[in-house]
Motif scaffolding. Structure first.
Motif, PDB file in Angstrom:
ATOM      1  N   UNK A 255       0.830  -1.200   0.000  1.00 33.92           N
ATOM      2  CA  UNK A 255       0.000   0.000   0.000  1.00 33.92           C
ATOM      3  C   UNK A 255       0.871   1.259   0.000  1.00 33.92           C
ATOM      4  N   UNK A 256       1.801   1.327  -0.947  1.00 29.07           N
ATOM      5  CA  UNK A 256       2.729   2.453  -1.017  1.00 29.07           C
ATOM      6  C   UNK A 256       2.006   3.795  -1.128  1.00 29.07           C
ATOM      7  N   UNK A 257       0.939   3.923  -1.945  1.00 25.06           N
ATOM      8  CA  UNK A 257       0.251   5.226  -1.993  1.00 25.06           C
ATOM      9  C   UNK A 257      -0.233   5.688  -0.623  1.00 25.06           C
ATOM     10  N   UNK A 258      -0.670   4.767   0.215  1.00 22.86           N
ATOM     11  CA  UNK A 258      -1.137   5.139   1.544  1.00 22.86           C
ATOM     12  C   UNK A 258       0.016   5.678   2.395  1.00 22.86           C
ATOM     13  N   UNK A 259       1.188   5.055   2.294  1.00 20.58           N
ATOM     14  CA  UNK A 259       2.340   5.530   3.053  1.00 20.58           C
ATOM     15  C   UNK A 259       2.759   6.923   2.580  1.00 20.58           C
ATOM     16  N   UNK A 260       2.732   7.134   1.283  1.00 23.74           N
ATOM     17  CA  UNK A 260       3.070   8.460   0.769  1.00 23.74           C
ATOM     18  C   UNK A 260       2.038   9.497   1.206  1.00 23.74           C
ATOM     19  N   UNK A 261       0.768   9.092   1.166  1.00 26.19           N
ATOM     20  CA  UNK A 261      -0.293  10.022   1.555  1.00 26.19           C
ATOM     21  C   UNK A 261      -0.152  10.441   3.010  1.00 26.19           C
ATOM     22  N   UNK A 262       0.396   9.559   3.840  1.00 32.39           N
ATOM     23  CA  UNK A 262       0.560   9.867   5.265  1.00 32.39           C
ATOM     24  C   UNK A 262       1.696  10.843   5.535  1.00 32.39           C
ATOM     25  N   UNK A 263       2.542  11.093   4.549  1.00 31.90           N
ATOM     26  CA  UNK A 263       3.757  11.882   4.766  1.00 31.90           C
ATOM     27  C   UNK A 263       3.498  13.386   4.735  1.00 31.90           C
ATOM     28  N   UNK A 282       4.974  10.721  -5.692  1.00 30.33           N
ATOM     29  CA  UNK A 282       4.745  11.649  -4.588  1.00 30.33           C
ATOM     30  C   UNK A 282       4.231  12.997  -5.072  1.00 30.33           C
ATOM     31  N   UNK A 283       4.783  13.480  -6.173  1.00 30.59           N
ATOM     32  CA  UNK A 283       4.320  14.737  -6.748  1.00 30.59           C
ATOM     33  C   UNK A 283       2.856  14.640  -7.165  1.00 30.59           C
ATOM     34  N   UNK A 284       2.475  13.489  -7.722  1.00 33.04           N
ATOM     35  CA  UNK A 284       1.084  13.295  -8.129  1.00 33.04           C
ATOM     36  C   UNK A 284       0.138  13.377  -6.936  1.00 33.04           C
ATOM     37  N   UNK A 285       0.627  12.993  -5.774  1.00 32.30           N
ATOM     38  CA  UNK A 285      -0.164  13.089  -4.547  1.00 32.30           C
ATOM     39  C   UNK A 285      -0.146  14.489  -3.948  1.00 32.30           C
TER      40      UNK A 285
END
Length: 370
Positions: A255-263, A282-285
């Protein structure tokens, strides 16, 4: 389209390309894999023909010759009008097979050549054009073999998967991941390899904690077979710096997107990076990214505009950039908004268009495209 052994970002890129082509067909693809695995089933489930030609180890010359011959027969069977190798090893097999049939060939460069005999051998094989993941990779290819055409076809990310509006809020993501509440979160997504600069990130974490004592640092990524001792070195380094639970190595995560979203801040500290897929994700997020001032990242991260850059290997500069962002929420918001806008270019549709246009260009006019 014969392929080599695929890993990580290379595999994701292939799936992005094929999904985009499935939704809006630009070319008719048939795919040959050099090893079996889940990816073969994924590709077949999308409706593509996918066949496996187990290649074994290159140290077995008879096995290599048999595999090349089998791929040559397969190319004839599918009536291919052009061949695209999606990895360096793939071109080692597909290049000679297609050359023997006098079929146009191309291969996609995902990494920077290191100058070893394998790189020189593969680069020396015939290709009508070499597609490169970015300008840094293209320049490296030209230096190694300047006698043929190269083109840039930038990498693509799944903009739907890394869409912040489709994910929980950062606060909700932290709750789901059971991260400490109310503390700054800094995330690095990388395999545990030295060239990824994870040890630089750990050193920078100790420096950031001097001004942001509650900051929490997470490394998302699994071990790598080529460097079995590096993970233990990282943990020993963290312990020696007295970081305790402030730095956590959470291993390979699905769930890499979730980890990035938490940052609050996303860090990418690689040396000699050809592109940096994680940065664009990460930029897309809409995340403010701190990346190394080298290679690929400099092609799309503009310092102070859509992210921050630090000299590779310089923990002090990396820590200063992280600390600056943690202290300035307004800056994080501005950089993140511009980052998301720029990340829109790296869509799978654009990659599918680029690849199809290149392949159509090299197909001979007296044959129909396939």
């Amino acid at each position: 389209m014969p392929l080599g052994e695929l890993r990580g970002g290379v595999e994701r890129m292939l799936l992005n390309l094929l999904r985009a082509n499935q939704a809006n067909p630009r070319a008719e693809y048939a795919i040959a894999f050099l090893e079996d695995g889940p990816l073969v089933e994924q590709v077949q489930a999308m409706g593509y023909r996918a066949d496996v030609f187990p290649s074994g180890r290159l140290r077995n010359p008879l096995r290599y010759i048999k595999t090349v011959r089998a791929i040559r027969r397969w190319i004839q069977e599918v009536d291919a009008k052009a061949v695209l190798s999606w990895a360096a090893k793939g071109h080692l097999y597909a290049g000679p097979a297609a050359r023997r049939l006098d079929i146009p060939t191309s291969w996609y460069v995902h990494s920077l050549p290191d100058g070893y005999w394998m790189d020189r051998l593969i680069t020396g094989l015939h290709a009508d054009v070499v597609l490169c993941c970015g300008r840094t990779a293209e320049q490296a290819q030209r230096r190694m073999w300047p006698h043929r055409e190269t083109q840039v076809a930038y990498i693509a990310v799944d903009l739907d998967e890394f869409d912040p509006e489709r994910l929980p809020s950062p606060e909700a993501a932290r709750q789901q991941l059971e991260l400490p509440e109310g503390k700054p979160v800094v995330v690095m997504v990388a395999r545990l390899q030295r060239w990824k600069g994870v040890h630089v990130f750990v050193e920078a974490a100790a420096l950031v904690r001097k001004s942001h004592a509650e900051a929490q640092f997470f490394v998302v990524g699994g071990d790598h077979w080529a460097e079995p001792n590096y993970p233990e070195e990282l943990r020993a380094q963290s312990e020696a710096l007295g970081l305790g639970d402030a730095v956590r190595f959470v291993g390979l995560q699905r769930n890499v997107p979730m980890w990035m979203q938490a940052a609050d801040v996303l860090v990418h500290a690689s040396f000699d990076e050809p592109t940096g897929t994680v940065i664009i994700e990460g930029m897309a997020l809409g995340k403010p990214v701190v990346a190394a001032r080298t290679g690929g990242p400099m092609e799309f991260v503009e310092d102070g505009v859509c992210g921050r850059l630090a000299m590779p290997g310089d923990a002090n500069e990396l820590a200063a950039a992280i600390s600056d962002l943690l202290a300035d929420p307004a800056q994080r918001t501005l950089l993140g908004a511009e980052a998301r806008r720029r990340a829109a270019y790296f869509s799978a549709d654009r990659l599918a268009d680029d690849v199809a246009a290149t392949m159509a260009k090299i197909v001979r006019t007296d044959t129909a495209t396939a």
